[in-house]
Enzyme design. Structure first.
Site, PDB file in Angstrom:
ATOM      1  N   GLU A  28      39.911 -27.044 -16.745  1.00 34.09           N
ATOM      2  CA  GLU A  28      40.029 -27.058 -15.138  1.00 34.09           C
ATOM      3  C   GLU A  28      39.179 -25.761 -14.531  1.00 34.09           C
ATOM      4  O   GLU A  28      39.011 -24.942 -15.025  1.00 34.09           O
ATOM      5  CB  GLU A  28      41.478 -26.767 -15.033  1.00 34.09           C
ATOM      6  CG  GLU A  28      42.340 -27.940 -15.273  1.00 34.09           C
ATOM      7  CD  GLU A  28      43.929 -27.814 -15.083  1.00 34.09           C
ATOM      8  OE1 GLU A  28      44.256 -26.729 -14.186  1.00 34.09           O
ATOM      9  OE2 GLU A  28      44.849 -28.357 -15.574  1.00 34.09           O
ATOM     10  N   CYS A  60      37.443 -20.086  -9.772  1.00 37.46           N
ATOM     11  CA  CYS A  60      38.005 -19.509 -11.203  1.00 37.46           C
ATOM     12  C   CYS A  60      37.609 -20.597 -12.317  1.00 37.46           C
ATOM     13  O   CYS A  60      37.568 -21.620 -12.136  1.00 37.46           O
ATOM     14  CB  CYS A  60      39.648 -19.597 -10.889  1.00 37.46           C
ATOM     15  SG  CYS A  60      40.293 -19.124 -12.404  1.00 37.46           S
ATOM     16  N   CYS A  92      42.231 -20.880 -26.312  1.00 44.15           N
ATOM     17  CA  CYS A  92      41.853 -19.681 -26.469  1.00 44.15           C
ATOM     18  C   CYS A  92      42.736 -19.095 -27.641  1.00 44.15           C
ATOM     19  O   CYS A  92      43.888 -19.532 -27.947  1.00 44.15           O
ATOM     20  CB  CYS A  92      42.559 -18.845 -25.346  1.00 44.15           C
ATOM     21  SG  CYS A  92      42.146 -16.962 -25.396  1.00 44.15           S
ATOM     22  N   CYS A 108      48.352 -15.050 -26.031  1.00 43.97           N
ATOM     23  CA  CYS A 108      49.280 -13.841 -25.392  1.00 43.97           C
ATOM     24  C   CYS A 108      50.388 -14.877 -25.057  1.00 43.97           C
ATOM     25  O   CYS A 108      50.413 -15.992 -24.803  1.00 43.97           O
ATOM     26  CB  CYS A 108      48.623 -13.464 -23.930  1.00 43.97           C
ATOM     27  SG  CYS A 108      47.157 -12.977 -24.330  1.00 43.97           S
ATOM     28  N   CYS A 154      51.017 -17.193 -21.816  1.00 41.13           N
ATOM     29  CA  CYS A 154      49.939 -17.958 -21.110  1.00 41.13           C
ATOM     30  C   CYS A 154      49.875 -19.173 -21.916  1.00 41.13           C
ATOM     31  O   CYS A 154      50.058 -19.395 -22.959  1.00 41.13           O
ATOM     32  CB  CYS A 154      48.586 -17.242 -21.552  1.00 41.13           C
ATOM     33  SG  CYS A 154      47.053 -18.148 -21.203  1.00 41.13           S
ATOM     34  N   CYS A 208      44.464 -19.756  -9.503  1.00 38.54           N
ATOM     35  CA  CYS A 208      43.777 -19.368 -10.690  1.00 38.54           C
ATOM     36  C   CYS A 208      44.631 -18.323 -11.631  1.00 38.54           C
ATOM     37  O   CYS A 208      45.348 -17.756 -11.185  1.00 38.54           O
ATOM     38  CB  CYS A 208      42.609 -18.275  -9.930  1.00 38.54           C
ATOM     39  SG  CYS A 208      41.592 -17.693 -11.076  1.00 38.54           S
TER      40      CYS A 208
HETATM   41  N1  SAH Z   1      41.406 -14.542 -21.308  1.00 43.11           N
HETATM   42  C1  SAH Z   1      41.026 -13.705 -20.017  1.00 43.11           C
HETATM   43  C2  SAH Z   1      40.901 -14.536 -18.920  1.00 43.11           C
HETATM   44  C3  SAH Z   1      41.878 -15.742 -18.655  1.00 43.11           C
HETATM   45  S1  SAH Z   1      43.411 -15.678 -18.087  1.00 43.11           S
HETATM   46  C4  SAH Z   1      42.367 -12.666 -19.774  1.00 43.11           C
HETATM   47  O1  SAH Z   1      43.150 -12.807 -20.364  1.00 43.11           O
HETATM   48  O2  SAH Z   1      41.940 -11.771 -19.046  1.00 43.11           O
HETATM   49  C5  SAH Z   1      43.314 -15.073 -16.207  1.00 43.11           C
HETATM   50  C6  SAH Z   1      44.530 -14.181 -16.151  1.00 43.11           C
HETATM   51  O3  SAH Z   1      45.655 -14.918 -15.876  1.00 43.11           O
HETATM   52  C7  SAH Z   1      44.771 -13.037 -17.133  1.00 43.11           C
HETATM   53  O4  SAH Z   1      45.234 -11.948 -16.415  1.00 43.11           O
HETATM   54  C8  SAH Z   1      46.001 -13.594 -17.545  1.00 43.11           C
HETATM   55  O5  SAH Z   1      46.986 -12.651 -18.262  1.00 43.11           O
HETATM   56  C9  SAH Z   1      46.760 -14.468 -16.471  1.00 43.11           C
HETATM   57  N2  SAH Z   1      47.742 -15.322 -16.786  1.00 43.11           N
HETATM   58  C10 SAH Z   1      47.933 -16.100 -17.912  1.00 43.11           C
HETATM   59  N3  SAH Z   1      48.884 -16.878 -18.038  1.00 43.11           N
HETATM   60  C11 SAH Z   1      49.702 -16.565 -16.993  1.00 43.11           C
HETATM   61  C12 SAH Z   1      51.029 -17.169 -16.380  1.00 43.11           C
HETATM   62  N4  SAH Z   1      51.411 -18.006 -17.171  1.00 43.11           N
HETATM   63  N5  SAH Z   1      51.361 -16.692 -15.417  1.00 43.11           N
HETATM   64  C13 SAH Z   1      50.620 -15.713 -14.460  1.00 43.11           C
HETATM   65  N6  SAH Z   1      49.607 -15.098 -15.082  1.00 43.11           N
HETATM   66  C14 SAH Z   1      49.111 -15.777 -16.311  1.00 43.11           C
HETATM   67 FE1  SF4 Z   2      43.710 -16.008 -23.956  1.00 36.37          FE
HETATM   68 FE2  SF4 Z   2      45.685 -16.618 -22.029  1.00 36.37          FE
HETATM   69 FE3  SF4 Z   2      45.537 -14.223 -23.646  1.00 36.37          FE
HETATM   70 FE4  SF4 Z   2      43.554 -14.803 -21.439  1.00 36.37          FE
HETATM   71  S1  SF4 Z   2      46.028 -14.596 -21.339  1.00 36.37           S
HETATM   72  S2  SF4 Z   2      43.282 -13.731 -23.559  1.00 36.37           S
HETATM   73  S3  SF4 Z   2      43.691 -16.987 -21.907  1.00 36.37           S
HETATM   74  S4  SF4 Z   2      45.902 -16.246 -24.298  1.00 36.37           S
END
Ligand code: SAH
Ligand code: SF4
Length: 372
Positions: free
Chosen positions: A96, A109, A116, A120, A123, A345
């Protein structure tokens, strides 16, 4: 073109690789610049229409190369102007891309991987696991599709996209070479011409790659911190066990010092109810953030099924922000734009392996579109 085509896809050549490509054909540097313009500024994918290239050269190009665009399976515009595209990748998975317009800018974005590997805990991309890296063409293809959606084919595009953030699916520093090449295209005057201050890479903290990044490119940096101490960050961002907060902050400072101008890092902090959103956390974060020039961006957690987490109330978010403001930090709260197409985003869903996981919603939407 078929997915197994062996022709070189010119969409994915960085400015220096485009020059090397034309040099091999015995052509001068300006040909590379012309080609970048045809592709990225005019959206022209047909060599025959590239009238400033000689007939012989056009025939040669058609024989060995192509301009292969991403396959858009779904496009939506929400009431507030937010746009979302779902692009299907060879192999069936989808990614997306989201465009978020604001008063004085338009931010795109962009995703860097399908899925990934870093897992995390909050996420949804991480929960889907890792499928593969995106190619340069697939990364810059997202910018191409978004840019072209604002103008008629063959016309020079309008500058609706002023900012790009690598905050879609994936960890950009783990797809290093392809992400760097794509960002070179974003900043090249013959392609998208974005300012280095307006191209941002977001990382959860791959420290060695952050050091390498500062040696090869100058873009803005966002660091996904989410917790003010290692015990908590170890749980939320498992990568922290390898590169703990102290090392990440040191690497962030090293990176900022390599930039040509004085720029702050953006520290991203996803707020999760009763996990990292107390006043004590704000106090601990405030102390930590005195060690790095930064702006803090608070992102209220975006819930998804079975996440086990909740978004804090607005009051808790404001209380956290107000404490940080009282300590003279620069703080913003990410607004949840485009909620009606769940597109904001940092909360992109994407689909890893489309045969089993693509939602009925997308399939229905595509069918509806083609019936209109
Ligand atoms: N992997 C990279 C970039 C992609 S994630 C990173 O982790 O920075 C982009 C942003 O969205 C990150 O700050 C991530 O922590 C946040 N994010 C991921 N899942 C989320 C969620 N469910 N609610 C709010 N922010 C989220
Ligand atoms: Fe990967 Fe999501 Fe963690 Fe970013 S926030 S590093 S996309 S698992």
């Amino acid at each position: 073109m078929s997915e197994t085509s062996e022709k070189i896809n010119l969409l994915g050549l960085s400015p220096s690789k485009m020059e090397a490509f034309f040099a091999e054909l015995g052509e001068k540097k300006f040909r590379a610049q012309q080609m970048l313009k045809w592709i990225h500024q005019f959206g022209e994918a047909d060599f025959e229409k590239m009238t400033n290239m000689g007939k012989g050269l056009r025939a040669k190009l058609a024989e060995i190369s192509e301009i292969r665009l991403p396959e858009v399976v779904y496009e939506d515009i929400s009431a507030d102007g937010t746009r979302k595209w779902v692009m299907r990748m060879p192999g069936g998975s989808s990614i997306e891309t989201v465009y978020i317009p604001e008063k004085d800018r338009g931010t795109l974005c962009v995703s860097s991987q399908i899925g990934c590997s870093l897992d995390c805990s909050f996420c949804s991309t991480g929960k889907q696991g890792f499928n593969r890296d995106l190619t340069v063409a697939e990364i810059i293809g997202q910018v191409y599709v978004a840019a072209m959606s604002f103008h008629a084919p063959g016309e020079r595009r309008e500058r609706k996209i002023t900012n790009v953030v690598m905050m879609g699916m994936g960890e950009p520093l783990l797809n290093f070479d392809n992400v760097v090449d794509a960002m070179q295209l974003m900043m090249d005057d013959n392609a998208y011409g974005l300012s280095k201050r307006r191209v941002t890479i977001s990382t959860s903290g791959v420290v060695p790659m952050l050091d390498k990044l500062g040696d090869v490119i100058d873009v803005s940096l966002a660091v996904s911190l989410h917790a003010p101490n290692d015990a908590l960050r170890d749980q939320l961002v498992p990568l922290n066990r390898k590169y703990p907060i102290k090392e990440l902050i040191a690497a962030t400072n090293r990176y900022l010092n390599k930039l040509a101008d004085r720029r702050k890092a953006t520290i991203e902090y996803t707020m999760i109810e009763n996990v990292n959103d107390s006043l004590e956390h704000a106090q601990e974060l405030s102390e930590l953030m005195k060690q790095v020039p930064c702006k803090i961006n608070l992102i209220p957690f975006n819930p998804f099924p079975n996440s086990g987490y909740k978004r804090p109330s607005n009051n808790r978010v404001y209380r956290f922000r107000d404490y940080l403001l009282s300590q003279n930090h620069i703080v913003t709260i990410r607004s949840t734009r485009g909620d009606d197409i769940d597109a904001a985003c940092g909360q992109l869903v994407g689909r890893v392996d489309d045969r089993t996981r693509r939602s009925a919603k997308y399939i229905n939407a595509v069918q509806l579109d083609s019936n209109q």
